[in-house]
Write an enzyme that holds these catalytic residues in place. Structure first.
Site, PDB file in Angstrom:
ATOM      1  CG  ASP A  47      42.606  51.907  43.144  1.00 55.42           C
ATOM      2  OD1 ASP A  47      41.708  51.275  42.548  1.00 55.42           O
ATOM      3  OD2 ASP A  47      43.483  51.354  43.836  1.00 55.42           O
ATOM      4  CD  GLU A  95      40.225  50.414  49.054  1.00 52.57           C
ATOM      5  OE1 GLU A  95      40.671  50.526  47.916  1.00 52.57           O
ATOM      6  OE2 GLU A  95      39.765  49.350  49.504  1.00 52.57           O
ATOM      7  CD  GLU A 110      44.850  50.295  38.889  1.00 47.77           C
ATOM      8  OE1 GLU A 110      46.063  50.431  38.629  1.00 47.77           O
ATOM      9  OE2 GLU A 110      44.103  49.558  38.230  1.00 47.77           O
ATOM     10  CG  HIS A 149      43.042  41.982  37.497  1.00 43.78           C
ATOM     11  ND1 HIS A 149      42.967  43.337  37.331  1.00 43.78           N
ATOM     12  CD2 HIS A 149      42.912  41.771  38.822  1.00 43.78           C
ATOM     13  CE1 HIS A 149      42.792  43.912  38.509  1.00 43.78           C
ATOM     14  NE2 HIS A 149      42.762  42.981  39.434  1.00 43.78           N
ATOM     15  NE  ARG A 156      43.676  49.228  32.447  1.00 43.50           N
ATOM     16  CZ  ARG A 156      43.000  49.348  31.320  1.00 43.50           C
ATOM     17  NH1 ARG A 156      43.622  49.657  30.203  1.00 43.50           N
ATOM     18  NH2 ARG A 156      41.698  49.196  31.287  1.00 43.50           N
ATOM     19  CG  HIS A 209      39.934  40.351  34.847  1.00 39.72           C
ATOM     20  ND1 HIS A 209      39.436  40.956  33.729  1.00 39.72           N
ATOM     21  CD2 HIS A 209      39.864  41.282  35.830  1.00 39.72           C
ATOM     22  CE1 HIS A 209      39.082  42.206  34.012  1.00 39.72           C
ATOM     23  NE2 HIS A 209      39.332  42.424  35.297  1.00 39.72           N
TER      24      HIS A 209
HETATM   25  C1  UD1 Z   1      39.664  47.632  36.305  1.00 34.83           C
HETATM   26  C2  UD1 Z   1      40.364  48.725  37.099  1.00 34.83           C
HETATM   27  C3  UD1 Z   1      41.344  48.123  38.090  1.00 34.83           C
HETATM   28  C4  UD1 Z   1      40.683  47.060  38.951  1.00 34.83           C
HETATM   29  C5  UD1 Z   1      40.012  46.038  38.045  1.00 34.83           C
HETATM   30  C6  UD1 Z   1      39.266  45.063  38.892  1.00 34.83           C
HETATM   31  C7  UD1 Z   1      40.816  50.802  35.895  1.00 34.83           C
HETATM   32  C8  UD1 Z   1      41.701  51.501  34.973  1.00 34.83           C
HETATM   33  N1  UD1 Z   1      41.144  49.552  36.193  1.00 34.83           N
HETATM   34  O1  UD1 Z   1      40.666  47.024  35.502  1.00 34.83           O
HETATM   35  O2  UD1 Z   1      41.814  49.150  38.947  1.00 34.83           O
HETATM   36  O3  UD1 Z   1      41.675  46.416  39.709  1.00 34.83           O
HETATM   37  O4  UD1 Z   1      39.072  46.701  37.189  1.00 34.83           O
HETATM   38  O5  UD1 Z   1      38.939  43.900  38.193  1.00 34.83           O
HETATM   39  O6  UD1 Z   1      39.832  51.346  36.331  1.00 34.83           O
HETATM   40  N2  UD1 Z   1      35.669  42.756  30.728  1.00 34.83           N
HETATM   41  C9  UD1 Z   1      34.553  42.046  30.381  1.00 34.83           C
HETATM   42  N3  UD1 Z   1      33.547  41.895  31.315  1.00 34.83           N
HETATM   43  C10 UD1 Z   1      33.629  42.419  32.560  1.00 34.83           C
HETATM   44  C11 UD1 Z   1      34.788  43.123  32.908  1.00 34.83           C
HETATM   45  C12 UD1 Z   1      35.802  43.289  31.978  1.00 34.83           C
HETATM   46  O7  UD1 Z   1      34.442  41.553  29.272  1.00 34.83           O
HETATM   47  O8  UD1 Z   1      32.694  42.250  33.346  1.00 34.83           O
HETATM   48  C13 UD1 Z   1      36.768  42.927  29.714  1.00 34.83           C
HETATM   49  C14 UD1 Z   1      36.409  43.970  28.636  1.00 34.83           C
HETATM   50  O9  UD1 Z   1      36.941  43.537  27.422  1.00 34.83           O
HETATM   51  C15 UD1 Z   1      37.181  45.195  29.120  1.00 34.83           C
HETATM   52  C16 UD1 Z   1      38.421  44.561  29.727  1.00 34.83           C
HETATM   53  O10 UD1 Z   1      37.945  43.400  30.365  1.00 34.83           O
HETATM   54  O11 UD1 Z   1      37.475  46.094  28.072  1.00 34.83           O
HETATM   55  C17 UD1 Z   1      39.172  45.407  30.693  1.00 34.83           C
HETATM   56  O12 UD1 Z   1      38.330  46.000  31.657  1.00 34.83           O
HETATM   57  P1  UD1 Z   1      38.803  47.372  32.395  1.00 34.83           P
HETATM   58  O13 UD1 Z   1      37.759  47.783  33.381  1.00 34.83           O
HETATM   59  O14 UD1 Z   1      39.204  48.373  31.396  1.00 34.83           O
HETATM   60  O15 UD1 Z   1      40.139  46.953  33.103  1.00 34.83           O
HETATM   61  P2  UD1 Z   1      40.413  45.999  34.332  1.00 34.83           P
HETATM   62  O16 UD1 Z   1      41.739  45.373  34.104  1.00 34.83           O
HETATM   63  O17 UD1 Z   1      39.230  45.176  34.585  1.00 34.83           O
HETATM   64  N1  UDP Z   2      36.601  38.292  43.281  1.00 33.89           N
HETATM   65  C1  UDP Z   2      35.408  37.608  42.997  1.00 33.89           C
HETATM   66  N2  UDP Z   2      35.402  36.683  42.008  1.00 33.89           N
HETATM   67  C2  UDP Z   2      36.507  36.389  41.277  1.00 33.89           C
HETATM   68  C3  UDP Z   2      37.713  37.076  41.575  1.00 33.89           C
HETATM   69  C4  UDP Z   2      37.723  38.033  42.567  1.00 33.89           C
HETATM   70  O1  UDP Z   2      34.393  37.852  43.637  1.00 33.89           O
HETATM   71  O2  UDP Z   2      36.412  35.537  40.388  1.00 33.89           O
HETATM   72  C5  UDP Z   2      36.606  39.317  44.342  1.00 33.89           C
HETATM   73  C6  UDP Z   2      37.675  39.197  45.394  1.00 33.89           C
HETATM   74  O3  UDP Z   2      37.284  38.376  46.467  1.00 33.89           O
HETATM   75  C7  UDP Z   2      37.856  40.645  45.823  1.00 33.89           C
HETATM   76  C8  UDP Z   2      37.596  41.421  44.566  1.00 33.89           C
HETATM   77  O4  UDP Z   2      36.880  40.544  43.711  1.00 33.89           O
HETATM   78  O5  UDP Z   2      36.861  41.034  46.772  1.00 33.89           O
HETATM   79  C9  UDP Z   2      38.892  41.835  43.934  1.00 33.89           C
HETATM   80  O6  UDP Z   2      38.628  42.347  42.684  1.00 33.89           O
HETATM   81  P1  UDP Z   2      39.703  42.471  41.546  1.00 33.89           P
HETATM   82  O7  UDP Z   2      40.786  41.492  41.752  1.00 33.89           O
HETATM   83  O8  UDP Z   2      38.933  42.444  40.288  1.00 33.89           O
HETATM   84  O9  UDP Z   2      40.204  43.953  41.738  1.00 33.89           O
HETATM   85  P2  UDP Z   2      41.265  44.657  42.692  1.00 33.89           P
HETATM   86  O10 UDP Z   2      41.002  44.290  44.098  1.00 33.89           O
HETATM   87  O11 UDP Z   2      42.603  44.259  42.216  1.00 33.89           O
HETATM   88  O12 UDP Z   2      41.060  46.115  42.436  1.00 33.89           O
END
Ligand code: UD1
Ligand code: UDP
Length: 376
Positions: A98, A120, A134, A210, A212, A243
């Site tokens: 999603d 999924e 999502e 984490h 949104r 995160h």
């Molecule tokens: C995204 C997904 C969410 C998922 C989450 C898992 C969307 C809209 N959201 O949200 O469904 O649950 O990933 O974690 O697709 N950043 C870094 N390094 C990284 C990752 C993120 O610096 O490796 C920072 C960046 O500033 C980035 C911000 O995090 O702009 C947000 O990342 P983004 O992918 O937009 O949103 P998530 O909350 O991670």
């Molecule tokens: N996870 C990880 N390291 C971390 C936090 C989470 O490997 O520091 C793993 C966790 O076990 C799960 C997945 O990341 O498998 C969940 O990802 P996240 O919470 O980013 O996204 P969501 O599941 O909410 O989409």
């Protein structure tokens, strides 16, 4: 023999964790040419997973920006994939779950009239703003997809309610397959902070948050409740891999940064994560994936949200949804810390999300489908 060209596209940590076991099986299949494209919606958190599974993507769009918006992710994925899909010309594109990478990649494939398989598929809350974005992302993918790999029967029923009945397969969730790669006996943690934990003396709560829709006030409520829980229970410590989103980090470090029994660490790789989870007392999270993983280990999970698209483990009694109000979270978790009977009721392993063989089933269904399409 002509092989079926399957291109998997993903971009964030959870997609990677759940797609890598499947990619391993696609790689092993002689009838499939396996191609991987990462969008790089996440960078460090994605690369951590690719390293663990030793997967080198064929294409990397590398599009992450600091504080990226839903619009910038969507437009960058769409425009980069236009050329790539024309050149690679896969028979099938696979997307997962999603995220915005997934919905934009599905749309990009549709624009090239390439069939999409949704891994999924069929999770729903029926509230388009929660989780945001999502719930809408997965609904969009459902409209585009040709093949639906639903983790559970409930997920298939959700699709049926939307008149999606063709090519829907109940496979289990590939996250359970991932444990075959990550869980090890006598595991030595890579993160030093985890090596210092003393499981005989303390009860450890593993937490992540984490989402949104939780940024701002709900996340502050969550942090304040955790702070109170730790202050009121001297044998309890919290491990929180935070995160990398700066909007998450600001709130978390400001409220909890000074409490020595709350370990705020950088994201840990999935081997460290799965192994530490299996040893924790309980999990507090707003993540989707952790709601599926905790029940596998018999670890109670408190969901820091107002709803869940994963009701199976709630019904099985191992997951409870606390909402995001400070007192509600505090009371839910206090009960689990103070009432041994209540804790034992929740702490039993259940596996509504699969038996660890979802990836094989998905590969099998792809092969069967490809024959009906005259691809082989
Ligand atoms: C995204 C997904 C969410 C998922 C989450 C898992 C969307 C809209 N959201 O949200 O469904 O649950 O990933 O974690 O697709 N950043 C870094 N390094 C990284 C990752 C993120 O610096 O490796 C920072 C960046 O500033 C980035 C911000 O995090 O702009 C947000 O990342 P983004 O992918 O937009 O949103 P998530 O909350 O991670
Ligand atoms: N996870 C990880 N390291 C971390 C936090 C989470 O490997 O520091 C793993 C966790 O076990 C799960 C997945 O990341 O498998 C969940 O990802 P996240 O919470 O980013 O996204 P969501 O599941 O909410 O989409």
């Amino acid at each position: 023999m002509k092989k079926i060209k399957v291109l998997s596209i993903f971009g964030t940590r959870p997609e990677a964790i759940k797609m890598c076991p499947l990619i391993k099986k696609l790689e092993q299949c002689d009838e499939i040419e396996n191609l991987v494209c990462v969008t790089g919606q996440h960078r460090q958190m994605l690369d951590q997973v690719l390293d663990i599974f030793s997967i080198r993507p064929d294409y990397d769009l590398n599009l992450m920006k600091d504080r990226q918006t839903l619009t910038t992710i969507t437009t960058s994925v769409l425009s980069a994939l236009e050329t790539l899909l024309k050149q690679a010309s896969p028979d099938l594109v696979l997307v997962h779950g999603d995220t915005t990478t997934s919905s934009a990649a599905a749309l990009a494939a549709f624009y090239q009239q390439i069939p999409v398989g949704h891994v999924e598929a069929g999770l729903r809350t029926y509230d388009i703003y929660s989780p945001f974005p999502e719930e809408m992302n997965r609904k969009i993918i459902s409209q585009i997809a040709e093949l639906f790999f639903a983790p559970t029967v409930k997920n298939r029923q959700n699709l049926e309610r939307e008149n999606i009945r063709k090519n829907v397969f109940v496979t289990g969730n590939t996250v359970i397959d991932a444990f075959q790669y990550t869980i090890k006996e006598n595991y030595r943690y890579k993160n030093e902070a985890l090596r210092l934990l003393t499981f005989e003396k303390k009860r450890y709560i593993l937490m992540t948050a984490h989402r949104r829709e939780n940024l701002g006030i709900p996340l502050a409520n969550i942090c304040r409740s955790v702070l109170r829980l730790v202050q009121d229970h001297s044998d309890v410590e919290v491990i929180y891999p935070v995160h990398l989103n700066p909007a998450v980090r600001e709130t978390v470090f400001q409220i909890m940064g000074d409490e020595p029994r709350i370990h705020l660490i950088d994201p840990i790789d999935v081997e460290d994560m799965h192994n530490i989870m299996s040893k924790s007392y309980l999990v507090m999270t707003d993540s989707g994936g952790l709601q599926e993983e905790g029940p596998h280990f018999g670890i109670p999970v408190v969901v820091l949200r107002t709803e869940t698209e994963r009701p199976e483990a709630v019904e099985a009694g191992t997951v409870v949804v606390s909402g995001t109000e400070e007192n509600a979270i505090y009371n839910t978790v206090s009960e689990l810390l103070n009432d041994q009977e209540r804790y034992s009721e929740m702490a039993h392993a259940v596996n509504p999300y699969g038996d660890g063989h979802a990836s094989e089933r998905i590969v099998r269904e792809i092969l069967t489908w490809s024959k009906t399409q005259g691809l082989k």
